[in-house]
Design an enzyme around this catalytic site. Structure first.
Site, PDB file in Angstrom:
ATOM      1  N   HIS A   1       0.860  -1.195   0.000  1.00  0.00           N
ATOM      2  CA  HIS A   1       0.000   0.000   0.000  1.00  0.00           C
ATOM      3  C   HIS A   1       0.887   1.234   0.000  1.00  0.00           C
ATOM      4  CE1 HIS A   1      -2.882   3.024   1.312  1.00  0.00           C
ATOM      5  NE2 HIS A   1      -3.851   2.171   1.027  1.00  0.00           N
TER       6      HIS A   1
ATOM      7  N   CYS B   1      -3.755   2.686  -4.518  1.00  0.00           N
ATOM      8  CA  CYS B   1      -4.779   3.425  -3.776  1.00  0.00           C
ATOM      9  C   CYS B   1      -4.939   4.815  -4.390  1.00  0.00           C
ATOM     10  CB  CYS B   1      -4.395   3.517  -2.306  1.00  0.00           C
ATOM     11  SG  CYS B   1      -5.607   4.431  -1.342  1.00  0.00           S
TER      12      CYS B   1
ATOM     13  N   HIS C   1      -7.586   0.117  -4.457  1.00  0.00           N
ATOM     14  CA  HIS C   1      -8.403   0.871  -3.503  1.00  0.00           C
ATOM     15  C   HIS C   1      -8.891   2.107  -4.243  1.00  0.00           C
ATOM     16  CE1 HIS C   1      -6.454  -0.583   0.544  1.00  0.00           C
ATOM     17  NE2 HIS C   1      -7.017  -1.551  -0.139  1.00  0.00           N
TER      18      HIS C   1
ATOM     19  N   ASP D   1     -12.710   2.639  -1.010  1.00  0.00           N
ATOM     20  CA  ASP D   1     -11.904   2.941   0.172  1.00  0.00           C
ATOM     21  C   ASP D   1     -12.733   3.818   1.096  1.00  0.00           C
ATOM     22  OD1 ASP D   1      -9.699   2.679   1.731  1.00  0.00           O
ATOM     23  OD2 ASP D   1      -8.429   3.997   0.577  1.00  0.00           O
ATOM     24  N   HIS D   2     -12.084   4.632   1.878  1.00  0.00           N
ATOM     25  CA  HIS D   2     -12.812   5.418   2.886  1.00  0.00           C
ATOM     26  C   HIS D   2     -14.024   6.108   2.288  1.00  0.00           C
ATOM     27  CE1 HIS D   2      -8.530   6.144   4.555  1.00  0.00           C
ATOM     28  NE2 HIS D   2      -8.875   4.877   4.563  1.00  0.00           N
TER      29      HIS D   2
ATOM     30  N   TYR E   1     -14.985   4.110   7.587  1.00  0.00           N
ATOM     31  CA  TYR E   1     -15.397   2.762   7.195  1.00  0.00           C
ATOM     32  C   TYR E   1     -16.850   2.434   7.526  1.00  0.00           C
ATOM     33  CZ  TYR E   1     -10.718   1.656   5.676  1.00  0.00           C
ATOM     34  OH  TYR E   1      -9.534   1.645   4.984  1.00  0.00           O
TER      35      TYR E   1
HETATM   36  C1  DNO Z   1      -6.377   2.873   5.211  1.00  0.00           C
HETATM   37  C2  DNO Z   1      -5.930   1.626   4.592  1.00  0.00           C
HETATM   38  C3  DNO Z   1      -4.554   1.280   5.107  1.00  0.00           C
HETATM   39  C4  DNO Z   1      -4.073  -0.053   4.573  1.00  0.00           C
HETATM   40  C5  DNO Z   1      -2.717  -0.407   5.105  1.00  0.00           C
HETATM   41  C6  DNO Z   1      -2.213  -1.686   4.510  1.00  0.00           C
HETATM   42  O1  DNO Z   1      -7.512   3.050   5.411  1.00  0.00           O
HETATM   43  O2  DNO Z   1      -5.973   1.694   3.234  1.00  0.00           O
HETATM   44  O3  DNO Z   1      -4.628   1.247   6.499  1.00  0.00           O
HETATM   45  O4  DNO Z   1      -4.960  -1.052   4.940  1.00  0.00           O
HETATM   46  O5  DNO Z   1      -1.802   0.584   4.852  1.00  0.00           O
HETATM   47  O6  DNO Z   1      -1.156  -2.158   5.259  1.00  0.00           O
END
Ligand code: DNO
Length: 356
Positions: free
Chosen positions: A206, A244, A271, A316-317, A330
């Site tokens: 990531h 991401c 992501h 993602d978020h 989340y």
């Molecule tokens: C944030 C996530 C990160 C991800 C880590 C993977 O919300 O995308 O916390 O899970 O960096 O190790």
């Protein structure tokens, strides 16, 4: 593409597996054994129990997010040998339960960083926010106090044990340069990638979030050049990326669709989220919709479509909507909306796009 949804477990998430199952087009949960400290082996029986539980809800458990890397590995200490051996065993154990992708990061001390978890947007919803000026003037301890003041759920990347001796942990990096961190990452990958190849488990790093150094800590997975260098560390495709769009998208020079094309063979996990960037370096997370943020999510999904992406993808978020009480970033609602947005774009492209 295979749509999945991050899930933190029965005791640590307001979202239920049954909720996830009801989101159209969503086939799996990105999960983890969240009570495992970095460096320990995840046992086969515990893994199997989690996988069986997720599968019994009609969802696949093929992506683990994340298996955290022990700080001693990032620091290159002699004790890393034991932790790397444990990591290798965890990979083997996960493989035996059918796991295909491990998402991880190599960020020293902190995972993601924000200055506010509930900043109000114009529509009255709240979202994660990063204020550049504030981060320059706050100590790590003050930030931790602020971020974890209402800890209804433990937040990955911000677990109490990780944050307990924060200044001491940060101080360990005083003499560690970015070059050192690259060397330590290479060492780690050279040891684990052969195991990944043998057991058919892909590693997906990531990127740094935000994609620049914070509190003077080195960060090395922030730009296109960094991803090129990462890919060059070992030629194996098993040394891959979690692309991401939100983490990388906080930097105006990161062109996400171009990265998707360039690193298409290494992206094992996507992501997708949007951020609105401000000229002073601040950014706030928004809905997934292209018009709401600075990252053109239509072009992002289009790029995945163009490369014929068959890997895993997740929203993602999201914002916190409709009074939802959830872990920061989340909740169920905005991420489910994000999935429908992504699938709307994808399905339209599948049908040959709109006729002009
Ligand atoms: C944030 C996530 C990160 C991800 C880590 C993977 O919300 O995308 O916390 O899970 O960096 O190790």
């Amino acid at each position: 593409m295979k749509m999945i949804f991050r899930w933190y477990g029965e005791n640590n998430d307001s979202v239920l597996l049954n909720d996830i199952k009801q989101i159209p087009g969503t086939d799996g949960a990105a999960w983890a054994l969240h009570d495992k400290h970095p460096g320990v082996v995840w046992n086969q029986s515990e893994i199997q129990e989690a996988v069986d539980w997720i599968s019994s809800h009609g969802l696949n458990a093929e992506v683990v997010e994340s298996v955290n890397v022990h700080e001693d590995i990032k620091l290159g200490l002699p004790s890393r040998e034991e932790y790397i051996e444990n990591y290798k065993q965890t990979i083997r154990n996960l493989a035996s339960a059918g796991v295909k992708v491990i998402c991880y990061n190599f960020m020293p001390v902190f995972d993601w960083i924000r200055t506010d978890l509930h900043k109000k947007l114009e529509d009255g919803s709240t979202a994660l926010f990063y204020e550049n000026n504030k981060i320059q003037h706050i100590t790590p301890e003050e930030l931790i106090k602020k971020i974890t003041e209402n800890p209804e759920f433990t937040m990955p990347g911000w677990e109490p044990e990780r944050l307990e001796h924060i200044q001491a942990l940060i101080d360990q990096y005083n003499d560690i340069t970015e070059e050192d961190l690259w060397k330590h990452l290479q060492y780690f990958l050279e040891k684990i990638i052969p195991v990944c190849e043998e057991y058919d488990v892909r590693m997906a790093i990531h990127p740094d979030d935000p994609p620049w150094s914070v509190f003077g800590l080195p960060r090395i997975i922030s730009t296109r050049e960094d991803l090129q260098r990462l890919a060059g560390l070992t030629a194996s495709r098993y040394n891959g990326i979690t692309l991401c769009s939100g983490a990388l998208g906080a930097h105006p020079e990161n062109n996400i669709p171009a990265m998707i094309h360039e690193f298409k063979d290494r992206i094992h996990f996507a992501h997708v989220r949007n951020v609105r960037r401000y000229d002073n370096g601040d950014f706030i997370e928004t809905s997934h919709r292209a018009a709401d943020g600075s990252v053109d999510i239509v072009k992002v999904i289009q790029a995945y479509h163009e490369i014929g992406y068959e890997g895993y993808i997740r929203p993602d978020h999201g914002r916190h909507l409709w009074g939802e009480n959830c872990r920061p970033g989340y909740g169920l609602y905005d991420r489910a909306l994000g999935i429908m947005y992504m699938l709307g774009i994808w399905d339209t492209l599948e049908k040959g796009g709109y006729k002009q």
